[in-house]
Each structure stands twice: as structure tokens, then as C-alpha cells.
Motif scaffolding. Structure first.
Motif, PDB file in Angstrom:
ATOM      1  N   ARG A  36     -39.925 -46.545 -60.022  1.00 57.46           N
ATOM      2  CA  ARG A  36     -40.825 -47.577 -60.531  1.00 57.46           C
ATOM      3  C   ARG A  36     -40.543 -47.748 -62.005  1.00 57.46           C
ATOM      4  NH1 ARG A  36     -47.405 -48.237 -59.855  1.00 57.46           N
ATOM      5  NH2 ARG A  36     -47.314 -50.510 -59.978  1.00 57.46           N
ATOM      6  N   CYS A  37     -40.601 -48.991 -62.438  1.00 57.99           N
ATOM      7  CA  CYS A  37     -40.317 -49.303 -63.843  1.00 57.99           C
ATOM      8  C   CYS A  37     -41.545 -49.004 -64.705  1.00 57.99           C
ATOM      9  CB  CYS A  37     -39.928 -50.774 -63.961  1.00 57.99           C
ATOM     10  SG  CYS A  37     -39.617 -51.280 -65.663  1.00 57.99           S
ATOM     11  N   CYS A  40     -42.485 -52.651 -66.663  1.00 59.36           N
ATOM     12  CA  CYS A  40     -43.097 -53.820 -65.990  1.00 59.36           C
ATOM     13  C   CYS A  40     -43.808 -53.463 -64.688  1.00 59.36           C
ATOM     14  CB  CYS A  40     -42.046 -54.909 -65.752  1.00 59.36           C
ATOM     15  SG  CYS A  40     -40.958 -54.595 -64.348  1.00 59.36           S
ATOM     16  N   ALA A  42     -42.570 -52.748 -61.763  1.00 62.52           N
ATOM     17  CA  ALA A  42     -41.884 -53.113 -60.512  1.00 62.52           C
ATOM     18  C   ALA A  42     -41.418 -51.872 -59.768  1.00 62.52           C
ATOM     19  CB  ALA A  42     -40.681 -54.009 -60.820  1.00 62.52           C
ATOM     20  N   TRP A  43     -41.599 -51.893 -58.458  1.00 69.55           N
ATOM     21  CA  TRP A  43     -41.021 -50.864 -57.591  1.00 69.55           C
ATOM     22  C   TRP A  43     -39.587 -51.264 -57.305  1.00 69.55           C
ATOM     23  CZ3 TRP A  43     -43.337 -46.359 -56.678  1.00 69.55           C
ATOM     24  CH2 TRP A  43     -44.720 -46.281 -56.842  1.00 69.55           C
ATOM     25  N   VAL A  44     -38.708 -50.281 -57.227  1.00 61.54           N
ATOM     26  CA  VAL A  44     -37.277 -50.558 -57.140  1.00 61.54           C
ATOM     27  C   VAL A  44     -36.659 -49.785 -55.972  1.00 61.54           C
ATOM     28  CG1 VAL A  44     -35.077 -50.355 -58.353  1.00 61.54           C
ATOM     29  CG2 VAL A  44     -37.164 -50.901 -59.637  1.00 61.54           C
ATOM     30  N   CYS A  51     -33.994 -51.653 -64.208  1.00 62.04           N
ATOM     31  CA  CYS A  51     -34.962 -52.434 -63.440  1.00 62.04           C
ATOM     32  C   CYS A  51     -34.396 -53.834 -63.163  1.00 62.04           C
ATOM     33  CB  CYS A  51     -36.269 -52.540 -64.230  1.00 62.04           C
ATOM     34  SG  CYS A  51     -37.477 -53.646 -63.476  1.00 62.04           S
ATOM     35  N   PRO A  52     -34.396 -54.262 -61.897  1.00 61.50           N
ATOM     36  CA  PRO A  52     -33.877 -55.608 -61.604  1.00 61.50           C
ATOM     37  C   PRO A  52     -34.815 -56.722 -62.070  1.00 61.50           C
ATOM     38  CG  PRO A  52     -34.659 -54.560 -59.595  1.00 61.50           C
ATOM     39  CD  PRO A  52     -34.756 -53.521 -60.692  1.00 61.50           C
ATOM     40  N   SER A  53     -36.067 -56.393 -62.411  1.00 62.92           N
ATOM     41  CA  SER A  53     -37.008 -57.408 -62.868  1.00 62.92           C
ATOM     42  C   SER A  53     -36.932 -57.645 -64.369  1.00 62.92           C
ATOM     43  CB  SER A  53     -38.436 -57.007 -62.508  1.00 62.92           C
ATOM     44  OG  SER A  53     -38.592 -56.962 -61.108  1.00 62.92           O
ATOM     45  N   CYS A  54     -36.827 -56.552 -65.177  1.00 61.41           N
ATOM     46  CA  CYS A  54     -36.882 -56.723 -66.631  1.00 61.41           C
ATOM     47  C   CYS A  54     -35.711 -56.052 -67.350  1.00 61.41           C
ATOM     48  CB  CYS A  54     -38.211 -56.210 -67.179  1.00 61.41           C
ATOM     49  SG  CYS A  54     -38.347 -54.410 -67.218  1.00 61.41           S
TER      50      CYS A  54
END
Ligand code: ZN
Length: 141
Positions: A36-37, A40, A42-44, A51-54
């Protein structure tokens, strides 16, 4: 059986690398672990360095319940590889974890005719004789 026929031991095995080792060691402890980030939230999954989100590198491992639901599936009535002939019919599925990430797995302890999208499933820690543990799923019932 002739000596040239594939055996269960010939099945492809996961090869953990540094970034994936916590996932595989979690399975050996019968736990599902996800990144988990910290920045942000996000679960990864699958395991990564960023992190693929941020794009933060602040990913930390957490143990989760592993509860999931079937997102999609198919039933392989012919072996997808000769070494899997003993598993036919094989219910190949993508399950969606409560936290959101989806992972590809095999459903076990299930009648293929009862599988449907949205079916609640629980993790099964499938340990081989060589100590490898694969994450499979079964209906929650
Ligand atoms: Zn992030």
C-alpha cells in the motif's frame, strides 16, 4: 506412464525476486500480503518498486484478509499445458480483493457449474511438496 510424460513436479513454479519476496513469504506463512502506498493510500498488486497511482516509492507491505470476489473466469476443459492435465477441468479466474487489486488464480473445491461473476471467495494456501505455496481460491459458502 512413460518417463517422457509431464508430471505435476514439471509445472512452472514462481521465482521470487527482491520486490516479490514479501508476497511469497506471506503465502508460506498463510497470509496474503499487499503493498500500500503511504503517500496516496492506493493498494498495489502485483508487487512493484513504485506506486502506479502517484509514482511514490513509499510502498509498505500489509497483511490483508485475502477475501475477494470473482471478477471473471473461464473453465479450461483441455489442459493449458501438459503438466496441468491432472487439474482439468481447471477454473481459471481473476478475483478482486476487498482492497481493490485483482489477481489471477485458480478456483479449487468448486463445481465449475456453480462459479459466477461476483461469487465470494476465500484464499487457499496450496503448499507443494517443494515448499512452494500458491494462492488459490475457493467459494466462501
Ligand atoms: Zn501512491
Amino acid at each position: 506412464m512413460s518417463t517422457t510424460e509431464p508430471r505435476a513436479a514439471d509445472k512452472p513454479r514462481p521465482v521470487p525476486i527482491e520486490v516479490t519476496e514479501p508476497f511469497w513469504s506471506g503465502l508460506r506463512d498463510e497470509e496474503v500480503r499487499l503493498q500500500r502506498c503511504d503517500d496516496c493510500g492506493a493498494w498495489v498488486f502485483y508487487p512493484r518498486h513504485r506506486c502506479p497511482s502517484c509514482l511514490s516509492a513509499a510502498l509498505r507491505w500489509h497483511t490483508v484478509s485475502g477475501r475477494a470476489s470473482v471478477y471473471t473466469f473461464t473453465i479450461a476443459r483441455q489442459a493449458t499445458h501438459p503438466a496441468f492435465a491432472d487439474e482439468v477441468p481447471q477454473v481459471l479466474a481473476v478475483v478482486e480483493l476487498e482492497e481493490g487489486p485483482r489477481l489471477t488464480t485458480t478456483l479449487v473445491d468448486v463445481d465449475p457449474d456453480e462459479v459466477c461473476v461476483g461469487l465470494a471467495v476465500l484464499p487457499v494456501f496450496d503448499r507443494d511438496e517443494d515448499g512452494t505455496v500458491l494462492l488459490r481460491y475457493r467459494p466462501a459458502r
